[in-house]
Design a protein around this motif. Structure first.
Motif, mmCIF file in Angstrom:
data_model
loop_
_atom_site.group_PDB
_atom_site.id
_atom_site.type_symbol
_atom_site.label_atom_id
_atom_site.label_comp_id
_atom_site.label_asym_id
_atom_site.label_seq_id
_atom_site.Cartn_x
_atom_site.Cartn_y
_atom_site.Cartn_z
ATOM 1 N N LEU A 141 -87.311 20.892 -11.483
ATOM 2 C CA LEU A 141 -87.227 20.860 -12.867
ATOM 3 C C LEU A 141 -86.454 19.669 -13.272
ATOM 4 O O LEU A 141 -85.151 19.606 -12.909
ATOM 5 C CB LEU A 141 -86.520 22.223 -13.735
ATOM 6 C CG LEU A 141 -86.562 22.403 -15.093
ATOM 7 C CD1 LEU A 141 -87.823 22.203 -15.728
ATOM 8 C CD2 LEU A 141 -85.785 23.642 -15.554
ATOM 9 N N GLU A 142 -86.910 18.880 -14.247
ATOM 10 C CA GLU A 142 -86.236 17.591 -14.806
ATOM 11 C C GLU A 142 -85.345 17.909 -15.869
ATOM 12 O O GLU A 142 -84.876 16.932 -16.535
ATOM 13 C CB GLU A 142 -87.136 16.439 -15.012
ATOM 14 C CG GLU A 142 -86.537 15.258 -14.916
ATOM 15 C CD GLU A 142 -87.378 14.027 -14.920
ATOM 16 O OE1 GLU A 142 -86.830 12.823 -15.063
ATOM 17 O OE2 GLU A 142 -88.815 14.141 -14.988
ATOM 18 N N ALA A 143 -85.061 19.075 -16.312
ATOM 19 C CA ALA A 143 -84.161 19.325 -17.415
ATOM 20 C C ALA A 143 -82.724 19.130 -17.073
ATOM 21 O O ALA A 143 -82.081 19.334 -15.898
ATOM 22 C CB ALA A 143 -84.413 20.830 -17.670
ATOM 23 N N VAL A 144 -82.045 18.442 -18.123
ATOM 24 C CA VAL A 144 -80.809 18.047 -18.092
ATOM 25 C C VAL A 144 -79.848 19.515 -17.755
ATOM 26 O O VAL A 144 -80.384 20.322 -18.714
ATOM 27 C CB VAL A 144 -80.074 17.038 -19.016
ATOM 28 C CG1 VAL A 144 -78.642 16.879 -19.171
ATOM 29 C CG2 VAL A 144 -81.072 15.737 -18.777
ATOM 30 N N ASP A 145 -78.568 19.543 -17.341
ATOM 31 C CA ASP A 145 -77.873 20.829 -17.207
ATOM 32 C C ASP A 145 -77.348 20.994 -18.677
ATOM 33 O O ASP A 145 -77.027 20.228 -19.588
ATOM 34 C CB ASP A 145 -76.611 20.431 -16.385
ATOM 35 C CG ASP A 145 -75.775 21.655 -16.269
ATOM 36 O OD1 ASP A 145 -76.127 22.596 -15.784
ATOM 37 O OD2 ASP A 145 -74.401 21.521 -16.826
ATOM 38 N N GLY A 146 -77.832 22.230 -19.061
ATOM 39 C CA GLY A 146 -77.340 22.840 -20.511
ATOM 40 C C GLY A 146 -78.479 22.758 -21.463
ATOM 41 O O GLY A 146 -78.378 23.174 -22.372
ATOM 42 N N SER A 147 -79.755 22.392 -20.838
ATOM 43 C CA SER A 147 -80.691 22.395 -21.969
ATOM 44 C C SER A 147 -81.005 23.864 -22.125
ATOM 45 O O SER A 147 -81.143 24.653 -21.217
ATOM 46 C CB SER A 147 -82.051 21.827 -21.085
ATOM 47 O OG SER A 147 -81.843 20.257 -20.851
ATOM 48 N N PRO A 148 -81.236 23.990 -23.409
ATOM 49 C CA PRO A 148 -81.814 25.411 -23.898
ATOM 50 C C PRO A 148 -83.089 25.577 -23.486
ATOM 51 O O PRO A 148 -84.226 24.703 -23.695
ATOM 52 C CB PRO A 148 -81.671 25.274 -25.557
ATOM 53 C CG PRO A 148 -80.914 24.082 -25.686
ATOM 54 C CD PRO A 148 -81.093 23.157 -24.479
ATOM 55 N N ILE A 149 -83.301 26.831 -22.990
ATOM 56 C CA ILE A 149 -84.764 27.166 -22.650
ATOM 57 C C ILE A 149 -85.549 27.978 -23.886
ATOM 58 O O ILE A 149 -84.666 28.790 -24.394
ATOM 59 C CB ILE A 149 -84.711 28.409 -21.663
ATOM 60 C CG1 ILE A 149 -84.034 27.590 -20.379
ATOM 61 C CG2 ILE A 149 -86.232 28.677 -21.226
ATOM 62 C CD1 ILE A 149 -83.829 28.261 -19.269
ATOM 63 N N ILE A 150 -86.427 27.479 -24.243
ATOM 64 C CA ILE A 150 -87.031 28.131 -25.666
ATOM 65 C C ILE A 150 -88.236 29.081 -25.219
ATOM 66 O O ILE A 150 -88.603 30.036 -25.951
ATOM 67 C CB ILE A 150 -87.684 27.181 -26.656
ATOM 68 C CG1 ILE A 150 -88.546 26.020 -26.164
ATOM 69 C CG2 ILE A 150 -86.364 26.736 -27.073
ATOM 70 C CD1 ILE A 150 -89.145 25.165 -26.942
ATOM 71 N N ASP A 151 -88.666 29.102 -23.909
ATOM 72 C CA ASP A 151 -89.679 30.049 -23.399
ATOM 73 C C ASP A 151 -90.130 29.834 -22.108
ATOM 74 O O ASP A 151 -89.803 28.861 -21.573
ATOM 75 C CB ASP A 151 -91.027 29.857 -24.348
ATOM 76 C CG ASP A 151 -91.973 30.923 -24.241
ATOM 77 O OD1 ASP A 151 -91.682 32.105 -23.625
ATOM 78 O OD2 ASP A 151 -93.346 30.950 -24.910
ATOM 79 N N LEU A 152 -90.827 30.797 -21.547
ATOM 80 C CA LEU A 152 -91.076 30.975 -20.117
ATOM 81 C C LEU A 152 -92.610 31.362 -20.183
ATOM 82 O O LEU A 152 -92.778 32.522 -20.734
ATOM 83 C CB LEU A 152 -90.131 31.595 -19.085
ATOM 84 C CG LEU A 152 -88.750 31.059 -18.750
ATOM 85 C CD1 LEU A 152 -87.867 32.321 -18.190
ATOM 86 C CD2 LEU A 152 -88.805 30.120 -17.948
#
Length: 183
Positions: A141-152
Motif C-alpha cells: 500500500l502506497e499510503a503515507v503513514d497516518g492516512s485516514p481510511i474511508i472505506d474497505l
C-alpha cells in the motif's frame, strides 16, 4: 453548478480507520499549477520497490470491527483512503504532467492517478496478509503513514477485472520505466 449536482444531498465522509506505514512522506507534491516529484527517477524506482514490499497496518476504529467479519476469506482488499498531507488549496489543479514529469504531456486531473484532485479519494488493491481483531495487515500500500481510511472492500475479479485494458502511451511508458532496471 449543474442542476443535477444541486439535487444531491450533502455528502460527508468520516474515517473508519488509519494507515500505519513506514512511508512518511508523499512521492508527489502538488504545487500551484502542477505536480512535482520529491525524488529522481532512480529513487522513484527504489521507492516503488519499497512500496511493493511494504507491510502496513490498517487500524479500523473499534466500533467498526464487526464490519470486517469475513474479510479474511479474501486474498486482496481495496483500500480507499484520503491523502491527508495534500494542502486543500492545491486541490484545484485542472491539468498536470503525470507524476510531475515535464517530459510527459499535460493531462486532465481525472486522467491521472494524482492525489491532488477535487475529492482526493485514492484507491489501491493490495494483498491481505492477516487480520487480528480490528487490524488488517496488508502488503504494497502506497499510503503515507497516518492516512485516514474511508472505506474497505473485498477485491473480486467478477466485479473489478477488466478485459482488453487500454492505456495511453505515456502511462505505458511510466509502467515500463518502473519495471525496467536498466532505465
Amino acid at each position: 453548478m449543474s442542476d443535477t449536482i444541486k439535487t444531491f444531498p450533502e455528502m460527508a465522509l468520516r474515517p473508519v480507520g488509519v494507515v500505519h506505514s513506514s512511508i512518511k512522506t508523499p512521492m508527489l507534491l502538488a504545487g500551484k499549477s502542477d505536480l512535482s516529484l520529491t525524488e529522481r527517477m532512480d529513487m522513484i524506482k527504489a521507492h516503488h520497490r519499497q512500496v511493493e514490499a511494504c507491510i502496513c497496518e490498517l487500524v479500523i476504529e473499534p466500533q467498526w470491527e464487526e464490519l470486517l467479519d469475513g474479510i479474511e476469506g479474501f486474498s486482496h482488499v481495496l483500500v480507499l483512503y484520503w491523502p491527508h498531507l495534500i494542502d486543500p488549496a492545491r486541490r484545484n489543479l485542472r491539468k498536470v504532467h503525470p507524476m510531475g514529469r515535464r517530459d510527459l504531456p499535460m493531462q486532465g486531473i481525472f486522467a491521472t492517478c494524482s492525489p491532488a484532485r477535487p475529492n482526493p479519494v485514492l484507491v489501491s488493491a493490495v494483498p491481505l496478509v492477516a487480520r487480528a481483531a480490528n487490524v488488517l495487515t496488508v502488503k504494497g500500500l502506497e499510503a503515507v503513514d497516518g492516512s485516514p481510511i474511508i472505506d474497505l472492500k473485498p477485491y473480486s475479479k467478477n466485479y473489478l477485472q477488466v478485459d482488453n485494458l487500454k492505456m495511453p502511451a505515456w502511462m505505458e511508458q511510466i509502467h515500463r520505466e518502473l519495471e525496467d532496471d536498466n532505465i
